[in-house]
Design a protein around this motif. Sequence first.
Motif, PDB file in Angstrom:
ATOM      1  N   HIS A   1      -9.886 -97.261  13.735  1.00  0.00           N
ATOM      2  CA  HIS A   1     -10.689 -98.426  14.106  1.00  0.00           C
ATOM      3  C   HIS A   1     -10.005 -99.162  15.251  1.00  0.00           C
ATOM      4  CE1 HIS A   1     -13.584-101.678  13.105  1.00  0.00           C
ATOM      5  NE2 HIS A   1     -12.687-102.391  13.765  1.00  0.00           N
ATOM      6  N   VAL A   2     -10.771 -99.447  16.305  1.00  0.00           N
ATOM      7  CA  VAL A   2     -10.230-100.194  17.444  1.00  0.00           C
ATOM      8  C   VAL A   2     -11.089-101.435  17.666  1.00  0.00           C
ATOM      9  CG1 VAL A   2      -9.699-100.120  19.913  1.00  0.00           C
ATOM     10  CG2 VAL A   2      -9.416 -98.060  18.535  1.00  0.00           C
ATOM     11  N   HIS A   3     -10.466-102.604  17.721  1.00  0.00           N
ATOM     12  CA  HIS A   3     -11.200-103.833  18.033  1.00  0.00           C
ATOM     13  C   HIS A   3     -11.313-103.903  19.553  1.00  0.00           C
ATOM     14  CE1 HIS A   3     -10.397-104.714  13.889  1.00  0.00           C
ATOM     15  NE2 HIS A   3      -9.094-104.698  14.103  1.00  0.00           N
TER      16      HIS A   3
ATOM     17  N   CYS B   1     -16.562-103.195  18.096  1.00  0.00           N
ATOM     18  CA  CYS B   1     -15.555-102.341  17.486  1.00  0.00           C
ATOM     19  C   CYS B   1     -15.881-100.900  17.840  1.00  0.00           C
ATOM     20  CB  CYS B   1     -15.595-102.454  15.968  1.00  0.00           C
ATOM     21  SG  CYS B   1     -15.150-104.079  15.366  1.00  0.00           S
TER      22      CYS B   1
HETATM   23 NI    NI Z   1     -12.934-104.315  14.856  1.00  0.00          NI
END
Ligand code: NI
Length: 136
Positions: A91-93, A99
Amino acid sequence: MSSKVTRFGVSIEKELAEKFDSHIEQEGYGNRSEAIRDLIREHLSIEQLGTDRTPAVASMSLIYDHHHRELPDMLNTLQHEYQQIIVSSLHVHVDHDNCMEVVIFRGPNCWIKKAANRLMATRGVKHGKLTMTTVS
Ligand code: NI
């Protein structure tokens, strides 16, 4: 109602109907018809994915707005449902709103396509891409 719309009655056990009603309410459907139409479409599109069980590996990236109601929960639930073929996820913000989720699959070709299609078709997902390759 337009003339191109057809109506049909469905007989269903009370308990199953109640479960369905509470499920579609959670998913934010306005009524049963809308939910049943989506189920039929999903069923038909899965059929088109075929029965190819060739071992495959794949990566899928999804971009979505995490403010979207219930979307992160739904993506999480689906990933648990397909845990047998999901190897890992990242998961990458990306920024304040967006996201990115990268999911790695390993398993029969048609299972991966089915899981990826469901994840990418989740309401609120802005962009999805699946890259698949065979192992053998
Ligand atoms: Ni995120």
